[in-house]
Scaffold this motif. Structure first.
Motif: not given
Length: 137
Positions: A123-126, A128-129
């Motif tokens: 995901t985009r959150s992954d 970003e992390r």
């Protein structure tokens, strides 16, 4: 007789190293890569316009990226992400890595992160992390 862009450059431009097109991209990448050995952070971006946008935003916030040893590397396109991640791997864990790509290039960045074993973002959150951010264009 056709004139080349180099021939159209003024003497002042020649002294300042003004280049256009692919030559400008190659020179910008080479200049950035020459600085990564002493960097505390490296930001991989698709091209020169992204580099300019980040530098301008930093200046607008009173930041001096060179003094902070933050290096922005224009890669010449999102498809080069794997090559640059592999090239920067020897810098070790003390150097923070980040990336910026167009939303439509997220899949390319994900593949590059997976291929170089940086991570497997779904995901985009992954992303970003792991230090990669997508921008809207």
């Amino acid at each position: 007789m056709a004139r080349t862009p180099q021939a159209d450059a003024s003497p002042a431009d020649a002294l300042d190293g003004h280049l256009g097109g692919n030559a400008a991209s190659i020179r910008a990448t080479a200049r950035a890569l020459a600085k990564v050995e002493s960097a505390v952070a490296v930001v991989l971006v698709e091209g020169i316009s992204d580099e300019t946008a980040l530098e301008t935003a930093a200046m607008g916030r009173g930041r001096n990226l060179e003094a902070e040893r933050v290096v922005i590397v224009p890669m010449g396109g999102a498809h080069a992400i794997g090559h640059f991640l592999a090239r920067l791997a020897p810098l070790g864990p003390g150097v923070r890595r980040a990336g910026l790509c167009d939303m439509r290039e997220e899949v390319v960045f994900r593949r590059g992160l997976e291929a170089t074993e940086v991570g497997s973002p779904r995901t985009r959150s992954d992303m970003e992390r792991l230090g990669s951010v997508s921008k809207c264009v």
